[in-house]
Write a protein that holds these residues in place. Structure first.
Motif, PDB file in Angstrom:
ATOM      1  N   ALA A   1      -3.669  71.030  43.046  1.00 38.19           N
ATOM      2  CA  ALA A   1      -3.964  71.999  41.990  1.00 38.19           C
ATOM      3  C   ALA A   1      -5.427  71.912  41.559  1.00 38.19           C
ATOM      4  CB  ALA A   1      -3.055  71.764  40.785  1.00 38.19           C
TER       5      ALA A   1
ATOM      6  N   SER B   1      -8.792  80.047  32.379  1.00 43.33           N
ATOM      7  CA  SER B   1      -7.781  80.877  33.035  1.00 43.33           C
ATOM      8  C   SER B   1      -6.881  80.090  33.979  1.00 43.33           C
ATOM      9  CB  SER B   1      -8.467  82.000  33.818  1.00 43.33           C
ATOM     10  OG  SER B   1      -9.345  81.469  34.797  1.00 43.33           O
ATOM     11  N   GLY B   2      -7.406  79.037  34.591  1.00 44.25           N
ATOM     12  CA  GLY B   2      -6.616  78.299  35.577  1.00 44.25           C
ATOM     13  C   GLY B   2      -5.945  77.057  35.051  1.00 44.25           C
ATOM     14  N   LEU B   3      -6.525  76.437  34.017  1.00 37.23           N
ATOM     15  CA  LEU B   3      -5.986  75.181  33.498  1.00 37.23           C
ATOM     16  C   LEU B   3      -5.363  75.356  32.119  1.00 37.23           C
ATOM     17  CD1 LEU B   3      -5.660  72.155  34.083  1.00 37.23           C
ATOM     18  CD2 LEU B   3      -7.881  71.786  32.988  1.00 37.23           C
TER      19      LEU B   3
ATOM     20  N   SER C   1      -4.354  78.002  30.725  1.00 37.61           N
ATOM     21  CA  SER C   1      -3.238  78.956  30.750  1.00 37.61           C
ATOM     22  C   SER C   1      -1.906  78.291  31.063  1.00 37.61           C
ATOM     23  CB  SER C   1      -3.523  80.055  31.779  1.00 37.61           C
ATOM     24  OG  SER C   1      -3.671  79.497  33.073  1.00 37.61           O
ATOM     25  N   THR C   2      -1.942  77.089  31.657  1.00 37.43           N
ATOM     26  CA  THR C   2      -0.704  76.375  31.945  1.00 37.43           C
ATOM     27  C   THR C   2      -0.139  75.682  30.703  1.00 37.43           C
ATOM     28  OG1 THR C   2      -1.897  74.369  32.587  1.00 37.43           O
ATOM     29  CG2 THR C   2      -1.420  75.975  34.314  1.00 37.43           C
ATOM     30  N   TYR C   3      -0.955  75.569  29.655  1.00 34.71           N
ATOM     31  CA  TYR C   3      -0.521  74.880  28.439  1.00 34.71           C
ATOM     32  C   TYR C   3      -0.246  75.822  27.278  1.00 34.71           C
ATOM     33  CZ  TYR C   3      -2.165  70.688  30.842  1.00 34.71           C
ATOM     34  OH  TYR C   3      -2.349  69.680  31.755  1.00 34.71           O
TER      35      TYR C   3
ATOM     36  N   ARG D   1      -0.022  80.208  25.949  1.00 28.03           N
ATOM     37  CA  ARG D   1      -0.095  81.632  26.254  1.00 28.03           C
ATOM     38  C   ARG D   1      -1.278  82.292  25.565  1.00 28.03           C
ATOM     39  NH1 ARG D   1       4.885  85.140  25.480  1.00 28.03           N
ATOM     40  NH2 ARG D   1       4.480  84.645  23.290  1.00 28.03           N
TER      41      ARG D   1
ATOM     42  N   TRP E   1      -4.450  81.528  25.781  1.00 28.96           N
ATOM     43  CA  TRP E   1      -5.746  81.162  26.357  1.00 28.96           C
ATOM     44  C   TRP E   1      -6.729  82.323  26.321  1.00 28.96           C
ATOM     45  CZ3 TRP E   1      -7.899  83.552  30.614  1.00 28.96           C
ATOM     46  CH2 TRP E   1      -7.047  84.360  31.368  1.00 28.96           C
TER      47      TRP E   1
END
Length: 409
Positions: A32, A281-283, A285-287, A289, A291
Motif C-alpha cells: 500500500a 486522498s490516499g492515506l 481517506s482510509t481513516y 470520510r 478528508w
C-alpha cells in the motif's frame, strides 16, 4: 575561505533528491505504501507541469487534466498493442505519453493561448468539459464508462525485471520523475523560461522588447503538456486502467489545489503540494470520510494566511531563523511555543467537532444524539485557541520587529 558556489549547493540538492527517491521504498516496503509513493511520483510531475503554466507563465488553466488524461489513454492503447514486445518497451511508454501530450498541447494550446487571463481560463474549462463529454461518444477509444484496461507486463523480462511488482513500477516512476524534474528545472534557466516570467509579470513590456507574448505562452503550453503527458502515462502504468476520471474537471481541480498548496512561487513547491495532496486522498481517506473537507480547509488557510504555500512557509521560516543569534532564538521561543500550542489545540478541537458530526451523519441520525455540551465545548475551545493563536502571532511578529530595529541601530 571562499564561499561555496550556488551551483554546488544545487548539485547537493539534486543528489539528496535522488537519494530520497532511492531510499523511500526501503523505508516503506509495504504494498500500500509503494502504491502511494508511485501516486506521489506521477502527481508531482503533473503539479510541476501545471506550475509551468501558472507559476512560471501566469496562465491559470482549469483543464490541465486533459493533457494528462488523453496521453494516458494513448499509453494504455500502446501497452495493449505492445503485449509480448518485452519489458524494455515499457521504459519508453512514458515518452510516448509525453509526445501525445505535446500533440494535444499543440492542437488545443493554439486555441487556448490566443487569449490570456480570464478568457484563457474559460477556454481551458470549455475544452476539458468537451473532452469529458466525448468519452461516451467514442467508446472504441475511451472504453465508455468502464474505461480502458491494460497490462504493464509486456513479455520477456529485462535483466529479470518485468514490472509486475509495485517496487519495480515505483522505481520506473521515480526515474521519470527525476528526469522530468531536472528537465523542467533546466527550462527555468533557459531564455524561454526567463521570457515566460517576463510575459507573466508584464506582457506589454515583453512585447515592446520584441517578444510575442502569445508565442511564448504557446511554447510554454506545449512543453507543459509534454510533461503532463509523461505523468499521465505513468499513472496508466501504475493503475493499469484509464477512465473518464483521468481527464475530468475534478482531476484538473485536484492538480490546481495541490500545486497552490505547495506554493506556485517556488520550483519545489508543487512537489510538497503533490505529496500532501496524495497523502490526504490516499492515506487520510482510509481513516475519515471528511478528508476532502480537511483538504479544502487547508487550501483556504493557505490562500488566506500563507499565499506562498507550504514552500513559502518553509523558506520564510528558514531565512528568518538563520539570521538570528542564539539569544534572539531564546527570546522567540516563548511566543513561538504559544503559537504552536494554540494551533495544535485549534486543530484538535476542529477535528473532534467535524468527526463527531460526520459520525452522527453516517448513522443516519438514528444513533446516539449529538451531545450539545461536547459540541459547545469544542466550539469554545476552538474560539479560545484561535484568540490565543492570534495574540501569540502578534507577539511573535512584534518581537521580530524589535530585533530588526535593534540590529539596524
Amino acid at each position: 575561505m571562499t564561499a561555496a558556489h550556488p551551483s554546488s549547493h544545487a548539485k547537493w540538492v539534486w543528489l539528496l533528491f535522488a537519494l530520497v527517491l532511492i531510499v523511500a521504498p526501503l523505508l516503506f516496503p509495504q504494498s500500500a505504501a509503494l502504491s502511494i509513493l508511485s501516486q506521489c511520483g506521477s502527481m508531482m510531475i503533473l503539479a510541476l507541469s501545471f506550475n509551468m503554466l501558472l507559476g512560471q507563465s501566469g496562465m491559470l488553466s482549469f483543464g490541465h487534466a486533459l493533457y494528462a488524461g488523453l496521453p494516458a489513454f494513448a499509453a494504455a492503447h500502446a501497452m495493449n498493442r505492445l503485449a509480448g514486445a518485452g519489458a524494455a518497451a515499457l521504459l519508453f511508454v512514458p515518452l510516448l505519453g509525453g509526445l501525445a501530450g505535446l500533440a494535444c498541447g499543440a492542437l488545443f494550446g493554439y486555441v487556448t493561448t490566443r487569449k490570456s487571463g480570464t478568457a484563457l481560463s474559460m477556454i481551458s474549462l470549455a475544452l476539458v468539459e468537451m473532452a469529458a463529454a466525448a468519452v461516451l461518444m467514442f467508446p472504441a477509444w475511451f472504453g465508455g464508462e468502464s474505461g480502458v484496461s491494460t497490462d504493464r507486463v509486456l513479455g520477456t523480462p529485462l535483466f529479470g525485471i518485468d514490472f509486475a511488482s509495485p517496487l519495480q513500477v515505483y522505481y520506473l516512476i521515480a526515474f521519470w520523475l527525476f528526469v522530468s524534474c531536472a528537465a523542467m528545472y533546466a527550462l527555468t534557466r533557459t531564455p524561454l523560461g526567463r521570457i515566460a516570467n517576463a510575459v507573466r509579470d508584464n506582457p506589454e513590456r515583453a512585447a515592446f522588447v520584441g517578444h510575442d507574448p502569445r508565442r511564448v505562452r504557446y511554447l510554454m503550453f506545449m512543453l507543459a503538456a509534454f510533461f503532463a503527458g509523461i505523468g499521465g502515462a505513468l499513472g496508466a502504468i501504475n493503475f493499469e486502467i484509464v477512465s473518464a476520471e483521468n481527464l475530468g474537471l475534478l482531476r484538473s481541480a485536484q492538480i490546481l489545489l495541490f500545486t497552490f498548496i505547495g506554493g506556485i512561487g517556488y520550483f519545489f513547491g508543487p512537489l510538497l503540494g503533490a505529496l500532501v495532496g496524495v497523502l490526504f486522498s490516499g492515506l487520510l481517506s482510509t481513516y475519515t470520510r471528511g478528508w476532502q473537507l480537511y483538504l479544502g480547509l487547508l487550501f483556504a488557510c493557505i490562500v488566506l494566511f500563507a499565499p506562498g504555500g507550504l514552500a513559502g512557509i518553509w523558506i520564510g521560516a528558514v531565512s528568518t531563523w538563520r539570521r538570528l543569534t542564539l539569544s534572539q532564538l531564546r527570546r522567540l521561543a516563548k511566543p513561538f511555543s504559544m503559537l504552536l500550542a494554540a494551533g495544535l489545540l485549534m486543530i484538535c478541537a476542529g477535528v473532534y467537532l467535524i468527526e463527531m458530526l460526520y459520525r452522527h451523519a453516517a448513522e443516519g441520525g438514528d444513533g446516539a444524539p449529538v451531545s450539545v455540551g461536547l459540541m459547545g465545548l469544542s466550539i469554545g475551545v476552538l474560539l479560545v485557541a484561535a484568540a490565543v493563536m492570534r495574540s501569540a502571532r502578534q507577539r511573535y511578529l512584534h518581537t521580530l520587529a524589535m530585533m530588526d530595529e535593534e540590529a539596524r541601530s
